[in-house]
Design an enzyme around this catalytic site. Structure first.
Site, PDB file in Angstrom:
ATOM      1  N   LYS A  38       4.139  -7.595  -9.128  1.00 41.07           N
ATOM      2  CA  LYS A  38       5.099  -6.757  -8.404  1.00 41.07           C
ATOM      3  C   LYS A  38       4.433  -5.805  -7.422  1.00 41.07           C
ATOM      4  O   LYS A  38       4.855  -5.696  -6.260  1.00 41.07           O
ATOM      5  CB  LYS A  38       5.960  -5.969  -9.392  1.00 41.07           C
ATOM      6  CG  LYS A  38       6.942  -5.031  -8.706  1.00 41.07           C
ATOM      7  CD  LYS A  38       7.967  -4.452  -9.651  1.00 41.07           C
ATOM      8  CE  LYS A  38       7.381  -3.427 -10.575  1.00 41.07           C
ATOM      9  NZ  LYS A  38       8.454  -2.686 -11.307  1.00 41.07           N
TER      10      LYS A  38
ATOM     11  N   GLY B 190      17.081   8.727 -16.032  1.00 42.00           N
ATOM     12  CA  GLY B 190      16.806   9.717 -17.063  1.00 42.00           C
ATOM     13  C   GLY B 190      17.207  11.098 -16.575  1.00 42.00           C
ATOM     14  O   GLY B 190      17.095  11.409 -15.390  1.00 42.00           O
TER      15      GLY B 190
ATOM     16  N   GLU C 142      16.670   9.642 -21.656  1.00 45.59           N
ATOM     17  CA  GLU C 142      17.032   8.408 -20.965  1.00 45.59           C
ATOM     18  C   GLU C 142      18.541   8.203 -21.030  1.00 45.59           C
ATOM     19  O   GLU C 142      19.213   8.651 -21.961  1.00 45.59           O
ATOM     20  CB  GLU C 142      16.307   7.214 -21.575  1.00 45.59           C
ATOM     21  CG  GLU C 142      14.794   7.256 -21.414  1.00 45.59           C
ATOM     22  CD  GLU C 142      14.356   7.336 -19.965  1.00 45.59           C
ATOM     23  OE1 GLU C 142      14.978   6.668 -19.111  1.00 45.59           O
ATOM     24  OE2 GLU C 142      13.406   8.083 -19.674  1.00 45.59           O
TER      25      GLU C 142
ATOM     26  N   ASN D  42      15.225  12.349 -13.483  1.00 46.31           N
ATOM     27  CA  ASN D  42      13.773  12.203 -13.556  1.00 46.31           C
ATOM     28  C   ASN D  42      13.267  11.305 -12.429  1.00 46.31           C
ATOM     29  O   ASN D  42      13.690  10.159 -12.295  1.00 46.31           O
ATOM     30  CB  ASN D  42      13.391  11.607 -14.918  1.00 46.31           C
ATOM     31  CG  ASN D  42      11.898  11.390 -15.057  1.00 46.31           C
ATOM     32  OD1 ASN D  42      11.098  12.070 -14.425  1.00 46.31           O
ATOM     33  ND2 ASN D  42      11.522  10.430 -15.888  1.00 46.31           N
TER      34      ASN D  42
ATOM     35  N   ARG E 145      -2.862 -11.868  19.457  1.00 46.27           N
ATOM     36  CA  ARG E 145      -3.419 -12.104  18.120  1.00 46.27           C
ATOM     37  C   ARG E 145      -4.661 -11.243  17.885  1.00 46.27           C
ATOM     38  O   ARG E 145      -5.122 -10.530  18.769  1.00 46.27           O
ATOM     39  CB  ARG E 145      -3.734 -13.592  17.962  1.00 46.27           C
ATOM     40  CG  ARG E 145      -2.494 -14.479  17.954  1.00 46.27           C
ATOM     41  CD  ARG E 145      -2.833 -15.947  18.009  1.00 46.27           C
ATOM     42  NE  ARG E 145      -3.691 -16.352  16.891  1.00 46.27           N
ATOM     43  CZ  ARG E 145      -4.277 -17.546  16.809  1.00 46.27           C
ATOM     44  NH1 ARG E 145      -4.111 -18.437  17.786  1.00 46.27           N
ATOM     45  NH2 ARG E 145      -5.023 -17.845  15.767  1.00 46.27           N
TER      46      ARG E 145
ATOM     47  N   HIS F  76       2.169 -15.964  32.869  1.00 46.46           N
ATOM     48  CA  HIS F  76       3.106 -16.888  32.231  1.00 46.46           C
ATOM     49  C   HIS F  76       2.426 -18.158  31.728  1.00 46.46           C
ATOM     50  O   HIS F  76       1.522 -18.695  32.346  1.00 46.46           O
ATOM     51  CB  HIS F  76       4.266 -17.311  33.157  1.00 46.46           C
ATOM     52  CG  HIS F  76       4.089 -16.971  34.595  1.00 46.46           C
ATOM     53  ND1 HIS F  76       4.948 -16.149  35.273  1.00 46.46           N
ATOM     54  CD2 HIS F  76       3.131 -17.313  35.489  1.00 46.46           C
ATOM     55  CE1 HIS F  76       4.544 -16.007  36.524  1.00 46.46           C
ATOM     56  NE2 HIS F  76       3.444 -16.715  36.678  1.00 46.46           N
TER      57      HIS F  76
END
EC number: 2.7.7.23
Length: 449
Positions: free
Chosen positions: A24, A143, A157, A172, A318, A348
């Site tokens: 995560k 909480g 909680e 909290n 880039r 172009h």
């Protein structure tokens, strides 16, 4: 007196709701992993000691963290036994003599260092425990910070809160700071006598209250404590970050015609006086100097754009691109690992890779550098005041001397001396009336099939 600070970043969560093989805290907003956003703000807040507690995906997280900062000590929480247990996984760091201990979750990328500085200031003023809180119009799910006689006594909680406690709107925020003198003794007193049989960091407050320690609440903006639990929340956090960045840039003097359509990276640097048209993407490593114009639908990454340059529309810059003052890169051009001198134009339909271009040089429509032979990249050097005709092909390695003129449609494979005119194409042959015979021949063959 300067107070030293140990920051502990909790990054051991499994993040199952992300439904992703990537840990995560390694998901990104603005091109930077969540945990690195947190670390960046911690360092800006003046915390020089850092401990990161890892668990699921420990090897990957460790690699990312250590490449981002050299200060981090890594500790692994081998069992998932709660947030206090995670903090105590960094016991070796906690045993060092420090004034402040700051505990932050690794999935709260919108925390601002100014909030962390305010939290630490309360410790400097004599607080022993500091809890970050926020007021919510709808506190459901959070909480609650429960006070008695104006003093914080516990954190409850949602699932454990009474009907009366659920009416409390002070919630909290998850961030906590401890006086280093009491930190270990408080953490060691936390038990797992609860339904989940986990060690909760929030229990520090009730323990400290029973010991009559000085507990303070610091109210911080809600967006500072937003945690990421799924990919939709990741999107929402990214949108908030982008809005902050656009606001800061516009207040500094950058004109952004449609800010909601422009995407910035965590390290985008844009000077006052720049104009940005809609639908522009800034990847990592972009610096734009004053007076530049970035036109619509351009994509930039790892590029430096000089003063008064014009980019796009539909241009791609880039990594390794350096454009000096008043350079023009127009529509459907791609520039990579190239340095372009001031007043030069690539207007172009060009690809320019692994190239150095001098000043006041013009690259015609459709001209490209051939920099790759299938195994290695090769360099093209184009000097000052050169004209490259349309649809020319420059086959590297190649050097084109100052003031030279390359005729349109040429394929250039040999170095060109200064002030030369070069034709690198087959001579045109005209056969009058031959088209009539050719059409008759082709038509006859078509009927016979």
């Amino acid at each position: 007196m300067v107070r030293n600070c140990l920051s502990i970043v909790l990054a051991a969560g499994e993040g199952t709701r992300m439904k992703s093989p990537l840990p995560k805290v390694l998901h990104k907003i603005a091109g930077l992993p969540l945990v690195c956003h947190v670390i960046k703000q911690i360092e800006l807040a003046g915390s020089l000691q850092l401990a990161v507690v890892v668990g699921s995906g420990a090897e990957d997280i460790t690699k990312v963290v250590q490449s981002f900062t050299k200060n981090a000590m890594i500790f692994e929480q081998k069992e998932r036994l709660g947030t206090a247990h995670a903090v105590l996984s960094a016991r070796l760091a906690l045993q060092e003599e420090v004034d402040d201990i700051l505990i932050v979750f690794g999935d709260t990328p919108l925390i601002e260092h100014s909030s962390l500085v305010r939290i630490r200031a309360f410790l400097a003023d004599g607080a022993d425990v500091v809890v970050a809180g926020f007021y919510a119009s709808d506190p459901t799910g959070y909480g609650r910070l429960i006070k008695k006689n104006g003093k914080l006594i516990t954190i409850v909680e949602e699932k454990d809160a009474s009907d009366e406690e659920k009416k409390v709107s002070l919630c909290n925020g998850g961030i906590m700071a401890l006086n280093g003198k009491y930190a270990l003794s408080l953490l060691n007193k936390i038990d797992n006598n609860n339904m989940q049989q986990e060690y909760y960091l929030t229990d520090v407050v009730s323990i400290a209250s029973r010991q009559n320690l000085n507990i303070q609440v610091v109210e911080i903006p809600f967006d500072n404590v937003i945690g990421i639990n799924n990919c939709f929340e990741l999107f929402e956090a990214d949108a908030l970050w982008q809005k902050r960045k656009a606001r800061d840039l516009m207040l500094s003097g950058v004109t952004i015609l449609k800010p909601e359509s422009v995407y910035f990276s965590y390290d985008t640097e844009i000077e006052p006086g720049v104009l940005i048209e809609p639908n522009v993407y800034f990847g990592p490593g972009v610096k734009i100097q004053s007076g530049a114009v970035i036109r619509a639908f351009s994509y930039l990454e790892g590029a430096v754009v000089g003063r008064d340059a014009q980019i796009g529309p539909y241009a791609r810059l880039r990594f390794g691109t350096e454009l000096e003052r008043s350079v023009k890169v127009g529509n459907f051009c791609e520039i990579k690992q190239a340095k372009v001198g001031e007043f030069s134009k690539i207007n172009h339909l060009s690809y320019i890779g692994d190239t150095e271009i001098g000043t006041n040089t013009n690259i015609g429509a459709g001209a490209i550098t051939c920099n790759y032979d299938g195994f290695n990249k090769h360099k093209t050097v184009i000097d000052d005041d050169v004209f490259i005709g349309s649809n020319s092909v420059l086959v590297a390695p190649l050097s084109i001397g100052k003031g030279s003129y390359i005729a349109s449609g040429s394929v250039i494979t040999e170095d060109v001396p200064i002030n030369s005119m070069v034709f690198g194409r087959a001579r045109q042959v005209i056969k009058e009336d031959r088209a009539i015979k050719l059409r008759a021949h082709l038509s006859k063959n078509k009927r016979n099939k």
